[in-house]
Design an enzyme around this catalytic site. Structure first.
Site, PDB file in Angstrom:
ATOM      1  N   THR A 116       7.740 -20.110 -15.688  1.00 20.89           N
ATOM      2  CA  THR A 116       7.996 -19.261 -16.857  1.00 20.89           C
ATOM      3  C   THR A 116       7.765 -17.795 -16.505  1.00 20.89           C
ATOM      4  O   THR A 116       6.648 -17.425 -16.139  1.00 20.89           O
ATOM      5  CB  THR A 116       7.062 -19.668 -18.014  1.00 20.89           C
ATOM      6  OG1 THR A 116       7.231 -21.060 -18.255  1.00 20.89           O
ATOM      7  CG2 THR A 116       7.366 -18.883 -19.274  1.00 20.89           C
ATOM      8  N   GLN A 121       0.826  -1.217   0.000  1.00 21.64           N
ATOM      9  CA  GLN A 121       0.000   0.000   0.000  1.00 21.64           C
ATOM     10  C   GLN A 121       0.854   1.258   0.000  1.00 21.64           C
ATOM     11  O   GLN A 121       0.325   2.363   0.019  1.00 21.64           O
ATOM     12  CB  GLN A 121      -0.955   0.015   1.208  1.00 21.64           C
ATOM     13  CG  GLN A 121      -2.022  -1.053   1.174  1.00 21.64           C
ATOM     14  CD  GLN A 121      -2.969  -0.927  -0.025  1.00 21.64           C
ATOM     15  OE1 GLN A 121      -3.040   0.107  -0.687  1.00 21.64           O
ATOM     16  NE2 GLN A 121      -3.690  -1.996  -0.320  1.00 21.64           N
ATOM     17  N   HIS A 137      -1.015  -3.952  -9.260  1.00 21.26           N
ATOM     18  CA  HIS A 137      -2.456  -3.689  -9.373  1.00 21.26           C
ATOM     19  C   HIS A 137      -2.939  -2.686  -8.328  1.00 21.26           C
ATOM     20  O   HIS A 137      -4.059  -2.188  -8.403  1.00 21.26           O
ATOM     21  CB  HIS A 137      -3.282  -4.988  -9.329  1.00 21.26           C
ATOM     22  CG  HIS A 137      -3.305  -5.696  -8.011  1.00 21.26           C
ATOM     23  ND1 HIS A 137      -4.375  -5.620  -7.160  1.00 21.26           N
ATOM     24  CD2 HIS A 137      -2.409  -6.500  -7.415  1.00 21.26           C
ATOM     25  CE1 HIS A 137      -4.131  -6.369  -6.087  1.00 21.26           C
ATOM     26  NE2 HIS A 137      -2.948  -6.914  -6.224  1.00 21.26           N
ATOM     27  N   CYS A 142      -9.223  -9.571   1.497  1.00 20.21           N
ATOM     28  CA  CYS A 142      -8.792 -10.970   1.671  1.00 20.21           C
ATOM     29  C   CYS A 142      -8.890 -11.446   3.121  1.00 20.21           C
ATOM     30  O   CYS A 142      -8.271 -12.436   3.500  1.00 20.21           O
ATOM     31  CB  CYS A 142      -7.353 -11.149   1.224  1.00 20.21           C
ATOM     32  SG  CYS A 142      -6.942 -10.260  -0.257  1.00 20.21           S
TER      33      CYS A 142
HETATM   34  N1  PLP Z   1      -0.383  -6.548   1.518  1.00 21.49           N
HETATM   35  C1  PLP Z   1      -1.202  -5.502   1.638  1.00 21.49           C
HETATM   36  C2  PLP Z   1      -0.894  -4.425   2.620  1.00 21.49           C
HETATM   37  C3  PLP Z   1      -2.364  -5.443   0.844  1.00 21.49           C
HETATM   38  O1  PLP Z   1      -3.185  -4.391   0.970  1.00 21.49           O
HETATM   39  C4  PLP Z   1      -2.643  -6.492  -0.060  1.00 21.49           C
HETATM   40  C5  PLP Z   1      -3.878  -6.482  -0.859  1.00 21.49           C
HETATM   41  O2  PLP Z   1      -4.872  -5.902  -0.493  1.00 21.49           O
HETATM   42  C6  PLP Z   1      -1.730  -7.556  -0.146  1.00 21.49           C
HETATM   43  C7  PLP Z   1      -0.614  -7.546   0.656  1.00 21.49           C
HETATM   44  C8  PLP Z   1      -1.979  -8.703  -1.091  1.00 21.49           C
HETATM   45  O3  PLP Z   1      -1.812  -8.290  -2.404  1.00 21.49           O
HETATM   46  P1  PLP Z   1      -2.189  -9.224  -3.638  1.00 21.49           P
HETATM   47  O4  PLP Z   1      -3.659  -9.064  -3.821  1.00 21.49           O
HETATM   48  O5  PLP Z   1      -1.394  -8.649  -4.775  1.00 21.49           O
HETATM   49  O6  PLP Z   1      -1.801 -10.606  -3.327  1.00 21.49           O
END
Ligand code: PLP
Length: 374
Positions: A236, A180, A200, A322
């Site tokens: 790959t 972030q 992303h 997540c």
């Molecule tokens: N670390 C932080 C602080 C995040 O905000 C996120 C995704 O929200 C991730 C890790 C995980 O990223 P990714 O979705 O690219 O696996």
């Protein structure tokens, strides 16, 4: 009414210029970069060019970079890779309550395998308590995993001060989850041993992540078998994704000031408007990054608020995309020590692309919902 996206912390739309680089590279460099023929070499050159550009932008060396599938994989690779490689040196790890599940989940996995995990206290301003960190450090501490900016509250950690403390503990590696932070705040990787990011989150593409691993840091790979551009991540390599990642980072840094200024202005007016409603509690500290604003509305669970806003076309998040549903936010608990408030918390996330009218519309819908549930 058009839908309103206020979840730029979960994902950002890919910039057209990034998409162009992706499609051009995908057409020109379709071969496997691990192949020895001229087609493979062209693809390998595209990966190497991307590594060189990213390294230059981060002020590191290209051989210190590893492409992954995203920040979750990069975090897992660093946390487990460092723990496994150093298992004979020590099995003590320090982290924080603010970590993304790809760090905290990897730590829980290690804990189940016998590693000892300690979490540093968080101060009311969201920064980790450095005196507590100092008191937790031991000679057998092999890793300290900290997020530069947490995804729920947007708190910014004093990375250089942490690195300074760790200098007295040569066995301890510092892993920084910079997912972030990259492209959003200035990033200084000196004293950091590993750091993860994902394009992303800064208007690049999904399915790609980057792990910085400083020279000399020993790490066990997670994927075994098959030689590749790096011994740490076989498979790959994806030349178009690598080129697109480099472009996204270049744009984020070239346009850093204008994006930040615009987001900060939106943040200030939003914060001021929210502060007027007595049922709203702003959980993100004043010092948090401008693109993340965590709030609670008393009497309404965060998940319920997310659903009510979504039904009216407005996208926000509860905790990070997540994490485990229907549990209080660990990050909000850590700074407010209030479980009810943590259960009511949710996140608005802004971008330089957010229009002022979108904020006005959001505030009017939010006030409507609050009045209806009063
Ligand atoms: N670390 C932080 C602080 C995040 O905000 C996120 C995704 O929200 C991730 C890790 C995980 O990223 P990714 O979705 O690219 O696996």
């Amino acid at each position: 009414m058009d839908r309103i996206y206020l979840d730029y912390t979960a994902d950002t739309p890919a910039d057209e210029r990034v998409l162009s680089v992706y499609t051009e590279t995908a057409r020109a460099c379709f071969a496997n970069p691990n192949s020895a023929h001229s087609f493979g070499i062209s693809a390998k050159n595209a990966v190497d060019d991307a590594l060189m550009k990213i390294a230059e932008l981060l002020h590191i060396s290209p051989d210190e970079l590893i492409f992954t599938s995203g920040a979750s994989e990069a975090n897992n690779l660093a946390v487990k890779g460092i723990a496994f490689a150093n298992r004979r040196r020590g099995r003590h790890i320090i982290s924080t309550f603010l970590e993304h599940s790809s760090v905290s989940g990897a730590l829980t996995f290690l804990q189940e395998q016998g590693w000892e995990i300690d979490l540093v206290n968080i101060q009311p301003d969201g920064r980790i308590d450095l005196a507590h960190l100092q008191s937790l450090l031991r000679q057998d501490t092999v890793l300290c995993a900290v997020c530069a900016v947490d995804s729920e509250l947007g708190t910014v950690q004093p990375v250089q001060e942490i690195a300074e403390i760790l200098k007295n503990y040569p066995n301890c590696r510092l892993h920084l989850d910079a997912t972030q932070a990259a492209g959003k705040i200035p990033l200084d990787l000196s004293g950091v041993h590993t750091a993860s990011l994902a394009p992303h989150k800064f208007y690049g593409l999904k399915g790609c992540g980057v792990l910085y691993k400083a020279k000399g840091v020993v790490m066990e790979p997670l994927i075994h078998g098959g030689a590749s551009t790096t011994i740490y991540r076989s498979g790959t390599p994806d030349a178009p994704a690598a080129a697109a990642c480099a472009k996204a980072l270049e744009l984020a840094l070239d346009e850093f000031d204008s994006r930040l200024e615009r987001t900060a202005a939106l943040h200030r007016s939003l914060r001021a408007a929210l502060a007027e409603n007595p049922r709203i509690r702003i959980n993100s500290p004043e010092s948090a990054v401008p693109h993340i604003l965590n709030i609670s509305v008393s009497g309404i669970k965060g998940e319920e608020m997310r659903r009510l806003l979504d039904a009216r076309g407005i996208a926000v998040s509860v905790k990070s995309a997540c994490s485990v549903p229907n549990t209080p936010s660990r990050a909000v608990m850590a700074i407010t020590h209030d479980r009810k408030n943590a259960l009511s918390s949710w996140r608005i996330s802004l971008s330089h692309l957010t229009a002022e009218e979108e904020i006005a519309q959001f505030l009017s819908v939010l006030n409507e919902i609050i009045a209806e549930t009063g």
